[in-house]
Enzyme design. Structure first.
Site, PDB file in Angstrom:
ATOM      1  N   ASN A 100       0.836  -1.204   0.000  1.00 49.03           N
ATOM      2  CA  ASN A 100       0.000   0.000   0.000  1.00 49.03           C
ATOM      3  C   ASN A 100       0.868   1.249   0.000  1.00 49.03           C
ATOM      4  OD1 ASN A 100       0.563   0.718   2.870  1.00 49.03           O
ATOM      5  ND2 ASN A 100      -0.363  -1.280   3.200  1.00 49.03           N
TER       6      ASN A 100
ATOM      7  N   ASP B 202      -4.566  -9.959  12.540  1.00 51.80           N
ATOM      8  CA  ASP B 202      -4.735  -8.574  12.987  1.00 51.80           C
ATOM      9  C   ASP B 202      -3.882  -8.394  14.249  1.00 51.80           C
ATOM     10  OD1 ASP B 202      -5.613  -6.142  14.153  1.00 51.80           O
ATOM     11  OD2 ASP B 202      -7.459  -6.261  12.982  1.00 51.80           O
ATOM     12  N   ILE B 203      -2.747  -7.741  14.085  1.00 55.27           N
ATOM     13  CA  ILE B 203      -1.751  -7.660  15.177  1.00 55.27           C
ATOM     14  C   ILE B 203      -2.290  -6.824  16.337  1.00 55.27           C
ATOM     15  CG2 ILE B 203       0.661  -7.151  15.719  1.00 55.27           C
ATOM     16  CD1 ILE B 203       1.092  -7.124  12.586  1.00 55.27           C
TER      17      ILE B 203
ATOM     18  N   PHE C 114      -4.286   2.954  15.039  1.00 51.95           N
ATOM     19  CA  PHE C 114      -4.589   3.959  14.027  1.00 51.95           C
ATOM     20  C   PHE C 114      -5.765   3.453  13.192  1.00 51.95           C
ATOM     21  CE2 PHE C 114      -1.622   7.565  13.282  1.00 51.95           C
ATOM     22  CZ  PHE C 114      -0.871   7.421  14.431  1.00 51.95           C
TER      23      PHE C 114
HETATM   24  N1  CTP Z   1      -3.769  -3.537  12.049  1.00 48.30           N
HETATM   25  C1  CTP Z   1      -3.039  -4.620  12.486  1.00 48.30           C
HETATM   26  N2  CTP Z   1      -3.032  -5.754  11.762  1.00 48.30           N
HETATM   27  C2  CTP Z   1      -3.750  -5.864  10.625  1.00 48.30           C
HETATM   28  C3  CTP Z   1      -4.496  -4.753  10.170  1.00 48.30           C
HETATM   29  C4  CTP Z   1      -4.498  -3.598  10.907  1.00 48.30           C
HETATM   30  O1  CTP Z   1      -2.395  -4.533  13.526  1.00 48.30           O
HETATM   31  N3  CTP Z   1      -3.722  -6.982   9.925  1.00 48.30           N
HETATM   32  C5  CTP Z   1      -3.786  -2.310  12.860  1.00 48.30           C
HETATM   33  C6  CTP Z   1      -3.187  -1.099  12.190  1.00 48.30           C
HETATM   34  O2  CTP Z   1      -1.794  -0.996  12.473  1.00 48.30           O
HETATM   35  C7  CTP Z   1      -3.992   0.020  12.822  1.00 48.30           C
HETATM   36  C8  CTP Z   1      -5.352  -0.595  13.079  1.00 48.30           C
HETATM   37  O3  CTP Z   1      -5.134  -1.986  13.104  1.00 48.30           O
HETATM   38  O4  CTP Z   1      -3.445   0.400  14.077  1.00 48.30           O
HETATM   39  C9  CTP Z   1      -6.415  -0.264  12.070  1.00 48.30           C
HETATM   40  O5  CTP Z   1      -5.949  -0.496  10.775  1.00 48.30           O
HETATM   41  P1  CTP Z   1      -6.832  -0.123   9.501  1.00 48.30           P
HETATM   42  O6  CTP Z   1      -6.106  -0.524   8.260  1.00 48.30           O
HETATM   43  O7  CTP Z   1      -7.346   1.271   9.607  1.00 48.30           O
HETATM   44  O8  CTP Z   1      -8.132  -1.040   9.710  1.00 48.30           O
HETATM   45  P2  CTP Z   1      -8.438  -2.530   9.507  1.00 48.30           P
HETATM   46  O9  CTP Z   1      -8.597  -3.169  10.832  1.00 48.30           O
HETATM   47  O10 CTP Z   1      -7.447  -3.160   8.579  1.00 48.30           O
HETATM   48  O11 CTP Z   1      -9.874  -2.464   8.836  1.00 48.30           O
HETATM   49  P3  CTP Z   1     -10.315  -1.899   7.385  1.00 48.30           P
HETATM   50  O12 CTP Z   1      -9.118  -2.104   6.467  1.00 48.30           O
HETATM   51  O13 CTP Z   1     -11.478  -2.726   7.019  1.00 48.30           O
HETATM   52  O14 CTP Z   1     -10.667  -0.449   7.569  1.00 48.30           O
END
Ligand code: CTP
Length: 412
Positions: A210, A314-315, A334
């Site tokens: 990204n 999802d960390i 975030f």
């Molecule tokens: N995050 C994470 N691991 C993932 C995806 C997201 O730890 N696989 C964390 C990001 O570092 C951030 C938060 O979750 O702190 C939200 O990330 P974001 O991309 O805004 O949201 P998503 O949970 O991925 O949801 P969506 O893409 O559907 O908006």
């Protein structure tokens, strides 16, 4: 816009071959909002002329006790009182030894003894002189009194030896100066920050990723360092090579899986790894990865190519699920969204709940990706939302840590 107050730096230059580098350092600090007044030792003048510093800084250079620059004022005491920070760069073994024993037979030594401002010392000398137990003991004694040292770099030395003794880079020295003048509300705290994109491999030459630049997380790491924290930065591939303070521990990863392992390791169950107090997940982790990573380059054909994607872990959510307060750091997530502020606010609130974070910083992709500025909403657990208008990421980072400080204070 209100102008930030300039930081008043007294720069002590002593008789090392690296003295000429102090000219570049003075300029570097002035470009970043400092007023610099130079004090030179007698032997420094053998290496660089006072006129160089006078011309660069636009300020008189203090050279001797008997040449007072301000009528009626005692030069070295006035300088000691004027300073927000006293920096000695380069500092010779002799100056360090004299400072450790409280000598004051030169204007610079007198300033070091008289000042109430923080002191930063950047040594430069022959490796054997630096490593000598007497020099190390002097450094140790000064550190015990709160003096900050900037470790010299290793490399070829002017004396012909190789080893530790080269004056640190201006950026490195400047980070210590900033740390010296910043209130140390994160001293003793361990802060882990994730930043940047992840890359999910399709084959040896292609990946899914990204547009994240990682700049927000870098600013957060620097701000935490300036506030006295012990910082670990877990980062994906970054554009450019940012000049981070060398005391920030960096862990470079590529994929979401690697980021997960690195982040979970920092939570450390073993005594060698101390659990962090604060964790900020600013990384743009890829939500999906190809189910199969081809070990050969996928060849072109006329048929459509389907790549099956599977979810990445999802960390943030995983860390949020840690039970009990003992191992659970204060957790900041975030949220990056497209759309308007209303959607940003509702998504930030939703993610705060869903991932069990303590704070959620929401930003719109168009305001943040690949930019040096950002515009954010900081949502806290009670639903309180603070809006921070467009500002440099360094300032946004400051505001985020101010909110973290308020929230951690109210929790303890
Ligand atoms: N995050 C994470 N691991 C993932 C995806 C997201 O730890 N696989 C964390 C990001 O570092 C951030 C938060 O979750 O702190 C939200 O990330 P974001 O991309 O805004 O949201 P998503 O949970 O991925 O949801 P969506 O893409 O559907 O908006």
């Amino acid at each position: 816009m209100k102008r930030a107050k300039k930081t008043r730096v007294v720069l002590g230059v002593t008789g090392s071959i690296a003295a000429y580098k102090a000219a570049e350092l003075a300029r570097y600090m002035m470009k970043r909002g400092c007023v610099v007044r130079v004090v030179m030792s007698e032997s420094a003048e053998q290496f660089i002329s006072p006129l160089t510093f006078e011309s660069l800084t636009g300020q008189p250079v203090a050279r001797s006790f008997w040449e007072e620059t301000q009528p009626g004022a005692i030069g070295h005491i006035a300088l000691a009182d004027w300073a927000d920070v006293v920096l000695v760069a380069p500092a010779t073994a002799d100056t360090i030894a004299k400072a450790a024993y409280g000598f004051s037979d030169s204007p610079l030594l007198a300033v070091l003894l008289a000042t109430k401002a923080p002191i930063v010392i950047a040594p430069a000398m022959n490796v054997n002189m630096f490593e000598h137990s007497q020099t190390q003991e002097n450094i140790h004694n000064l550190q015990a009194r709160g003096v900050m040292f900037v470790t010299p770099e290793s490399g070829d030395l002017a004396c012909g030896w190789k080893g530790r003794g080269r004056l640190a880079q201006p950026a490195e020295i400047y980070h210590h100066v900033r740390r010296a003048v910043t209130p140390q509300d994160l001293r003793g705290k361990r802060v882990v920050i994730s930043t940047g994109p992840t890359r999910e491999a399709i084959d040896p030459v292609r990946f899914i990723s990204n547009r994240s630049s990682g700049k927000m997380g870098l600013s957060l790491a620097v701000e935490a360092f300036h506030r006295g924290a012990e910082v670990t930065l877990v980062h994906g591939p970054l554009s450019g090579s940012p000049k981070l303070p060398s005391l920030i521990r960096t862990i470079s990863i590529t994929s979401a899986d690697e980021m997960r392992s690195a982040v979970l390791t920092t939570l450390g169950r073993d005594p060698a790894h101390h659990a962090p107090d604060i964790m900020i997940m600013a990384a743009a982790v890829a939500d999906y990865r190809p189910e199969i990573e081809s070990d050969q380059k996928i060849k072109k054909s006329n048929a459509p190519l389907n790549i099956q994607l599977v979810s990445n872990p999802d960390i943030l959510k995983e860390v949020g699920e840690i039970k009990g307060t003992h191992e659970r750091p204060f957790l900041v997530g975030f949220a990056v969204e497209t759309g308007d502020t209303e959607k940003l606010l509702s998504e930030a609130k939703r993610k705060l709940e869903a991932k069990n974070a303590d704070l959620l910083v929401g930003n719109l992709a168009q305001d943040s990706f690949d930019k040096d500025t950002n515009k954010v909403l900081i949502v806290s657990k009670g639903g309180n939302a603070e809006e921070i208008d467009t500002a440099r990421k360094s300032l946004i980072a400051k505001r985020i840590f101010d909110t973290v400080a308020t929230n951690t204070r109210s929790q303890s």
